[in-house]
Write a protein that holds these residues in place. Structure first.
Motif, PDB file in Angstrom:
ATOM      1  N   GLY A 295       0.793  -1.229   0.000  1.00 42.77           N
ATOM      2  CA  GLY A 295       0.000   0.000   0.000  1.00 42.77           C
ATOM      3  C   GLY A 295       0.817   1.266   0.000  1.00 42.77           C
ATOM      4  N   ALA A 296       2.163   1.144  -0.040  1.00 42.60           N
ATOM      5  CA  ALA A 296       3.030   2.326  -0.049  1.00 42.60           C
ATOM      6  C   ALA A 296       3.104   2.961  -1.431  1.00 42.60           C
ATOM      7  N   PHE A 297       2.639   2.230  -2.441  1.00 37.93           N
ATOM      8  CA  PHE A 297       2.598   2.761  -3.798  1.00 37.93           C
ATOM      9  C   PHE A 297       1.312   2.270  -4.448  1.00 37.93           C
ATOM     10  N   ARG A 298       0.652   3.146  -5.208  1.00 39.30           N
ATOM     11  CA  ARG A 298      -0.626   2.787  -5.826  1.00 39.30           C
ATOM     12  C   ARG A 298      -0.443   1.642  -6.822  1.00 39.30           C
ATOM     13  N   SER A 299      -1.106   0.523  -6.574  1.00 47.23           N
ATOM     14  CA  SER A 299      -0.980  -0.627  -7.464  1.00 47.23           C
ATOM     15  C   SER A 299      -1.548  -0.322  -8.852  1.00 47.23           C
ATOM     16  N   ASP A 300      -2.637   0.478  -8.922  1.00 48.53           N
ATOM     17  CA  ASP A 300      -3.205   0.788 -10.236  1.00 48.53           C
ATOM     18  C   ASP A 300      -2.256   1.655 -11.053  1.00 48.53           C
ATOM     19  N   LEU A 301      -1.519   2.550 -10.400  1.00 47.07           N
ATOM     20  CA  LEU A 301      -0.528   3.358 -11.103  1.00 47.07           C
ATOM     21  C   LEU A 301       0.634   2.479 -11.574  1.00 47.07           C
ATOM     22  N   PHE A 302       1.047   1.570 -10.711  1.00 47.76           N
ATOM     23  CA  PHE A 302       2.140   0.669 -11.077  1.00 47.76           C
ATOM     24  C   PHE A 302       1.780  -0.138 -12.325  1.00 47.76           C
ATOM     25  N   TYR A 303       0.603  -0.735 -12.331  1.00 51.15           N
ATOM     26  CA  TYR A 303       0.220  -1.577 -13.471  1.00 51.15           C
ATOM     27  C   TYR A 303      -0.003  -0.742 -14.737  1.00 51.15           C
ATOM     28  N   ARG A 304      -0.419   0.521 -14.564  1.00 52.52           N
ATOM     29  CA  ARG A 304      -0.619   1.387 -15.732  1.00 52.52           C
ATOM     30  C   ARG A 304       0.721   1.788 -16.346  1.00 52.52           C
ATOM     31  N   LEU A 305       1.716   2.007 -15.489  1.00 53.72           N
ATOM     32  CA  LEU A 305       3.043   2.379 -15.986  1.00 53.72           C
ATOM     33  C   LEU A 305       3.826   1.177 -16.493  1.00 53.72           C
ATOM     34  N   ASN A 306       3.565   0.037 -15.898  1.00 51.66           N
ATOM     35  CA  ASN A 306       4.386  -1.141 -16.135  1.00 51.66           C
ATOM     36  C   ASN A 306       3.986  -1.899 -17.409  1.00 51.66           C
ATOM     37  N   ILE A 307       3.707  -1.155 -18.466  1.00 44.28           N
ATOM     38  CA  ILE A 307       3.460  -1.794 -19.759  1.00 44.28           C
ATOM     39  C   ILE A 307       4.738  -2.496 -20.206  1.00 44.28           C
ATOM     40  N   ALA A 308       5.856  -1.821 -19.957  1.00 43.06           N
ATOM     41  CA  ALA A 308       7.167  -2.420 -20.223  1.00 43.06           C
ATOM     42  C   ALA A 308       8.092  -2.063 -19.060  1.00 43.06           C
ATOM     43  N   SER A 309       9.076  -2.884 -18.826  1.00 45.72           N
ATOM     44  CA  SER A 309      10.013  -2.602 -17.738  1.00 45.72           C
ATOM     45  C   SER A 309      11.420  -3.034 -18.140  1.00 45.72           C
ATOM     46  N   LEU A 310      12.384  -2.322 -17.585  1.00 46.29           N
ATOM     47  CA  LEU A 310      13.797  -2.630 -17.790  1.00 46.29           C
ATOM     48  C   LEU A 310      14.470  -2.725 -16.433  1.00 46.29           C
ATOM     49  N   HIS A 311      15.304  -3.722 -16.250  1.00 44.97           N
ATOM     50  CA  HIS A 311      16.071  -3.834 -15.004  1.00 44.97           C
ATOM     51  C   HIS A 311      17.545  -3.617 -15.318  1.00 44.97           C
ATOM     52  N   LEU A 312      18.154  -2.635 -14.650  1.00 45.10           N
ATOM     53  CA  LEU A 312      19.561  -2.334 -14.888  1.00 45.10           C
ATOM     54  C   LEU A 312      20.439  -3.086 -13.897  1.00 45.10           C
ATOM     55  N   PRO A 313      21.462  -3.786 -14.381  1.00 41.79           N
ATOM     56  CA  PRO A 313      22.361  -4.509 -13.472  1.00 41.79           C
ATOM     57  C   PRO A 313      23.267  -3.541 -12.719  1.00 41.79           C
ATOM     58  N   SER A 314      23.709  -3.962 -11.551  1.00 39.29           N
ATOM     59  CA  SER A 314      24.696  -3.171 -10.812  1.00 39.29           C
ATOM     60  C   SER A 314      26.038  -3.263 -11.531  1.00 39.29           C
ATOM     61  N   LEU A 315      26.950  -2.344 -11.217  1.00 39.51           N
ATOM     62  CA  LEU A 315      28.278  -2.383 -11.843  1.00 39.51           C
ATOM     63  C   LEU A 315      29.031  -3.643 -11.417  1.00 39.51           C
ATOM     64  N   GLN A 316      28.758  -4.122 -10.213  1.00 42.32           N
ATOM     65  CA  GLN A 316      29.376  -5.354  -9.734  1.00 42.32           C
ATOM     66  C   GLN A 316      28.977  -6.547 -10.606  1.00 42.32           C
ATOM     67  N   GLU A 317      27.804  -6.472 -11.224  1.00 44.69           N
ATOM     68  CA  GLU A 317      27.307  -7.560 -12.063  1.00 44.69           C
ATOM     69  C   GLU A 317      27.779  -7.452 -13.508  1.00 44.69           C
ATOM     70  N   ARG A 318      28.468  -6.367 -13.830  1.00 47.36           N
ATOM     71  CA  ARG A 318      28.958  -6.171 -15.206  1.00 47.36           C
ATOM     72  C   ARG A 318      30.395  -5.646 -15.178  1.00 47.36           C
ATOM     73  N   LYS A 319      31.240  -6.391 -14.449  1.00 43.88           N
ATOM     74  CA  LYS A 319      32.613  -5.943 -14.246  1.00 43.88           C
ATOM     75  C   LYS A 319      33.395  -5.785 -15.550  1.00 43.88           C
ATOM     76  N   GLU A 320      33.012  -6.561 -16.575  1.00 41.79           N
ATOM     77  CA  GLU A 320      33.728  -6.457 -17.842  1.00 41.79           C
ATOM     78  C   GLU A 320      33.535  -5.111 -18.515  1.00 41.79           C
ATOM     79  N   ASP A 321      32.595  -4.283 -18.012  1.00 44.15           N
ATOM     80  CA  ASP A 321      32.358  -2.952 -18.575  1.00 44.15           C
ATOM     81  C   ASP A 321      33.150  -1.861 -17.866  1.00 44.15           C
ATOM     82  N   ILE A 322      33.793  -2.214 -16.749  1.00 39.85           N
ATOM     83  CA  ILE A 322      34.428  -1.186 -15.913  1.00 39.85           C
ATOM     84  C   ILE A 322      35.517  -0.436 -16.668  1.00 39.85           C
TER      85      ILE A 322
END
Length: 451
Positions: A296-323
């Motif tokens: 209840g800390a964030f409106r679920s209807d807003l979340f589902y309306r925005l979440n048509i598409a989503s991207l998850h960005l990895p941490s730098l620790q997870e992509r060390k070959e890019d450092i």
């Protein structure tokens, strides 16, 4: 990203030309060699995408004269000068006149490769900036989203796909992972690229302030509202609105935002006129919006309306070959920003970067690059400068070859994240030989692995 690595090597000593060109070609550079500086000069033209590496003192022409001639013939071509100890004053004077940098003989393989890469990158950035126009091709996405890891390559593919659809999107990722960079890329590679990209950080704003920022207000709608104000939603009309830290948005404002997203109309605070808007909304969050909406800390209807598409960005620790690639990119940017000479990056320093945990992710890496270029020590992680031992001329060649071998091993370990089988295959070295050389250079495969 260096797309072309062409070097014009000019030196009147044939043995120097052969030795340096062989070393550079092994590093993947394309090298055109000239023992006659006038012939080297004739090979250049105003559109050349090359870097000149030349000796300061040659019988036919000196470094300052050659530099001036190159600047007139190909003004965007960086010039790196090679100088013996006695010619350093001339090399310094050449830098004042516009030379990119100078390298003192005997040459250090690590230093020469590093500075050539920096010069090539600067050359291509200048050429790209000068050729940019409505008819010029778009920048490659590799220049907007930097990295060679599989996760970043996947992100680039998703960005290109989503940019063409124009759907509302949520970007998830830890602090400093580059959420706004991705949001800007979604805008840049969309049909809305010529329209506004408007960003607002929802963190730390009271309900009344963020409502006014988003929706604007009419004159007299509250005590300090002396004149009409256009809000971010209206400013972004036709383009893209980026809502950073959306998890911090007050619930009451979330309800009003939901209506905007559903109906694509707004009302300014204190007004009663419906204003139609055409926008794409990109929201970013470092928190788990699914859990927040369930609690209840964030409106679920807003979340589902925005979440048509989503991207998850990895941490730098997870992509060390890019450092390494990211750090070199930030060093170039910082050198241009602070108008300083690009700093040499040693293999030992790359190892330090790869061993660090990077709790602040890419943002922390950028800060370290800034401090590195400025030569200052700040809070948090700082690069230590490697201690280089001087050696006599008798051992200079052996010392350079050892350093070159160490650099090759380090680069391979970074690219493979310390995978010995892949390094062995990449360098065509038996495992026994590889382990012996790693021990000789005090390289530990565990320092290159993703933790």
């Amino acid at each position: 990203m260096i797309l072309d690595k062409h070097i014009i090597l000019i030196d009147d000593e044939l043995d120097v030309v052969e030795a340096v060109s062989e070393m550079l070609e092994l590093e993947g550079f394309q090298v055109s060699t000239f023992t006659d500086p006038n012939q080297g000069l004739k090979s250049l033209n105003p559109s050349s995408r090359s870097v000149v590496l030349c000796d300061v003192r040659m019988p036919a022409i000196d470094g300052l004269t050659l530099l001036s001639a190159i600047q007139h013939r190909a003004p965007n071509v960086p010039v790196l000068l090679m100088s013996g100890h006695g010619d350093i004053p001339m090399a310094i004077e050449a830098m004042k006149l516009g030379a990119f940098d100078f390298l003192e003989k005997p040459l250090n393989a690590d230093e020469i490769i590093d500075k050539l890469n920096l010069a090539l990158t600067q050359c291509q950035q200048i050429q790209t900036a000068q050729s940019s126009s409505d008819t010029a091709p778009e920048i490659p996405i590799e220049a907007a989203i930097i990295g060679q890891s599989k996760s970043i390559e996947n992100i680039r593919k998703q960005v290109l796909a989503l940019a063409h659809t124009g759907v509302d999107t949520i970007i998830n990722g830890e602090t400093g992972t580059g959420k706004e960079v991705i949001a800007r890329a979604l805008h840049t590679f969309s049909r809305r690229k010529d329209k506004p990209f408007v960003a607002i950080n929802c963190g730390g704003m009271t309900e009344s302030i963020i409502e006014s920022e988003l929706f604007g207000h009419e004159a007299g709608s509250f005590t300090s509202a002396n004149k009409k104000r256009i809000g971010k939603l209206e400013q972004a009309n036709g383009g893209t609105l980026f809502l950073d830290e959306i998890e911090s948005m007050p619930i009451a404002v979330q309800i009003k935002l939901l209506r905007v997203i559903q109906e694509r109309v707004i009302e300014r605070v204190g007004g009663n006129v419906l204003i139609p808007i055409d926008i794409v909304v990109i929201a970013a969050s470092k928190a788990d919006l699914v859990k927040l909406s369930e609690s209840g800390a964030f409106r679920s209807d807003l979340f589902y309306r925005l979440n048509i598409a989503s991207l998850h960005l990895p941490s730098l620790q997870e992509r060390k070959e890019d450092i390494q690639l990211l750090f070199r990119h930030f060093v170039i940017q910082a050198s241009q920003k602070y108008k300083t000479r690009p700093s040499t990056i040693y293999a030992e320093q790359i190892q330090q970067l790869c061993r660090h945990a990077w709790p602040g992710n890419v943002r922390e890496l950028r800060n370290v690059a800034d401090r590195f270029v400025l030569g200052i020590v700040g809070d948090g992680f700082d690069l230590q400068t490697p201690i280089t031992e001087s050696c006599s001329d008798d051992f200079a060649f052996e010392k350079q070859m050892e350093q070159y071998e160490r650099n090759v091993l380090t680069e391979a370990l970074i690219e493979t994240l310390g995978n010995i089988n892949e390094v062995s295959a990449k360098l065509n070295l038996p495992r026994k030989t590889l382990y012996r050389k790693m021990k000789k250079h005090q390289l530990d495969k565990d320092n290159f692995k993703t933790q």
